[in-house]
Design a protein around this motif. Structure first.
Motif, PDB file in Angstrom:
ATOM      1  N   GLY A 133       0.815  -1.211   0.000  1.00  0.00           N
ATOM      2  CA  GLY A 133       0.000   0.000   0.000  1.00  0.00           C
ATOM      3  C   GLY A 133       0.846   1.258   0.000  1.00  0.00           C
ATOM      4  N   ALA A 134       1.865   1.302   0.841  1.00  0.00           N
ATOM      5  CA  ALA A 134       2.739   2.476   0.905  1.00  0.00           C
ATOM      6  C   ALA A 134       3.493   2.663  -0.410  1.00  0.00           C
ATOM      7  CB  ALA A 134       3.714   2.336   2.067  1.00  0.00           C
ATOM      8  N   LEU A 135       3.948   1.577  -0.988  1.00  0.00           N
ATOM      9  CA  LEU A 135       4.685   1.645  -2.248  1.00  0.00           C
ATOM     10  C   LEU A 135       3.828   2.231  -3.370  1.00  0.00           C
ATOM     11  CD1 LEU A 135       7.466   0.718  -3.386  1.00  0.00           C
ATOM     12  CD2 LEU A 135       6.328  -1.383  -4.076  1.00  0.00           C
ATOM     13  N   PHE A 136       2.591   1.787  -3.474  1.00  0.00           N
ATOM     14  CA  PHE A 136       1.734   2.287  -4.542  1.00  0.00           C
ATOM     15  C   PHE A 136       1.231   3.695  -4.257  1.00  0.00           C
ATOM     16  CE2 PHE A 136       2.296  -1.678  -6.464  1.00  0.00           C
ATOM     17  CZ  PHE A 136       1.925  -1.533  -7.781  1.00  0.00           C
ATOM     18  N   CYS A 137       1.047   4.044  -3.000  1.00  0.00           N
ATOM     19  CA  CYS A 137       0.708   5.436  -2.679  1.00  0.00           C
ATOM     20  C   CYS A 137       1.855   6.358  -3.082  1.00  0.00           C
ATOM     21  CB  CYS A 137       0.417   5.587  -1.187  1.00  0.00           C
ATOM     22  SG  CYS A 137      -1.214   5.040  -0.708  1.00  0.00           S
ATOM     23  N   TYR A 138       3.061   5.972  -2.735  1.00  0.00           N
ATOM     24  CA  TYR A 138       4.233   6.782  -3.088  1.00  0.00           C
ATOM     25  C   TYR A 138       4.356   6.919  -4.611  1.00  0.00           C
ATOM     26  CZ  TYR A 138       9.047   8.197  -3.759  1.00  0.00           C
ATOM     27  OH  TYR A 138      10.180   8.858  -4.171  1.00  0.00           O
ATOM     28  N   ALA A 139       4.266   5.789  -5.310  1.00  0.00           N
ATOM     29  CA  ALA A 139       4.392   5.813  -6.772  1.00  0.00           C
ATOM     30  C   ALA A 139       3.303   6.686  -7.400  1.00  0.00           C
ATOM     31  CB  ALA A 139       4.332   4.397  -7.338  1.00  0.00           C
ATOM     32  N   GLY A 140       2.090   6.593  -6.886  1.00  0.00           N
ATOM     33  CA  GLY A 140       0.997   7.387  -7.429  1.00  0.00           C
ATOM     34  C   GLY A 140       1.193   8.870  -7.196  1.00  0.00           C
ATOM     35  N   VAL A 141       1.615   9.242  -6.001  1.00  0.00           N
ATOM     36  CA  VAL A 141       1.815  10.664  -5.689  1.00  0.00           C
ATOM     37  C   VAL A 141       2.941  11.250  -6.529  1.00  0.00           C
ATOM     38  CG1 VAL A 141       2.614  12.254  -3.889  1.00  0.00           C
ATOM     39  CG2 VAL A 141       0.841  10.563  -3.369  1.00  0.00           C
ATOM     40  N   VAL A 142       4.049  10.532  -6.630  1.00  0.00           N
ATOM     41  CA  VAL A 142       5.195  11.037  -7.402  1.00  0.00           C
ATOM     42  C   VAL A 142       4.803  11.259  -8.862  1.00  0.00           C
ATOM     43  CG1 VAL A 142       7.468  10.388  -8.294  1.00  0.00           C
ATOM     44  CG2 VAL A 142       6.944  10.059  -5.887  1.00  0.00           C
TER      45      VAL A 142
END
Length: 142
Positions: A17-26
């Motif tokens: 979840g954290a990985l995809f949140c980070y990727a999405g925000v960036v």
């Protein structure tokens, strides 16, 4: 034994979840650069590169948030595994065609260069996290 499985499930769910949140925000912060990264794969018609660049970050962010919140975990895992499967096929295509591009996964248009081979290895790891999360949901009867 049950505690070990619970820790593994929650750990993989939260990391994914954290990985995809980070990727999405960036990606959402610089859609134009991300569109350039998508175009570098040379898989889509020109106009679709921008459509993908405009939508994909928000899909990644939504799926990541669902996993972090522990809501709709199975649909979120299926969505992430599906997107990741597409990424793996795209990276294999890049490798087979001999293209030397940055994957654009976490720093579209930014510094550094992540080769397609390294991105492929990372995506295989992400797929394992998705599998562990999927299996953990089944044991929890969510």
């Amino acid at each position: 034994m049950k505690n070990w499985r619970t820790i593994l499930y929650h750990g993989s769910r939260l990391v994914l979840g954290a990985l995809f949140c980070y990727a999405g925000v960036v990606k959402a912060l610089d859609v134009v650069a991300f569109a350039g990264s998508v175009a570098n794969y040379q898989l889509l018609p020109y106009q679709l590169n921008f459509l993908v660049a405009a939508l994909l970050p928000y899909v990644e962010l939504a799926a990541g948030l669902l996993l972090l919140l522990g809501r709709q975990v199975r649909p979120a895992v299926v969505l992430i595994a599906g997107m990741n499967g597409v990424f793996i096929v795209a990276l294999l295509s890049v490798i087979l065609r001999g293209l030397d591009i940055d994957c654009g996964c976490f720093r579209p248009g930014g510094e550094g260069h992540t080769s397609a081979q390294m991105a492929l290895l990372r995506d295989v790891g992400i797929m394992l996290l998705a599998l562990v999360t999927w299996l953990g949901v089944g044991r929890r009867n969510d």
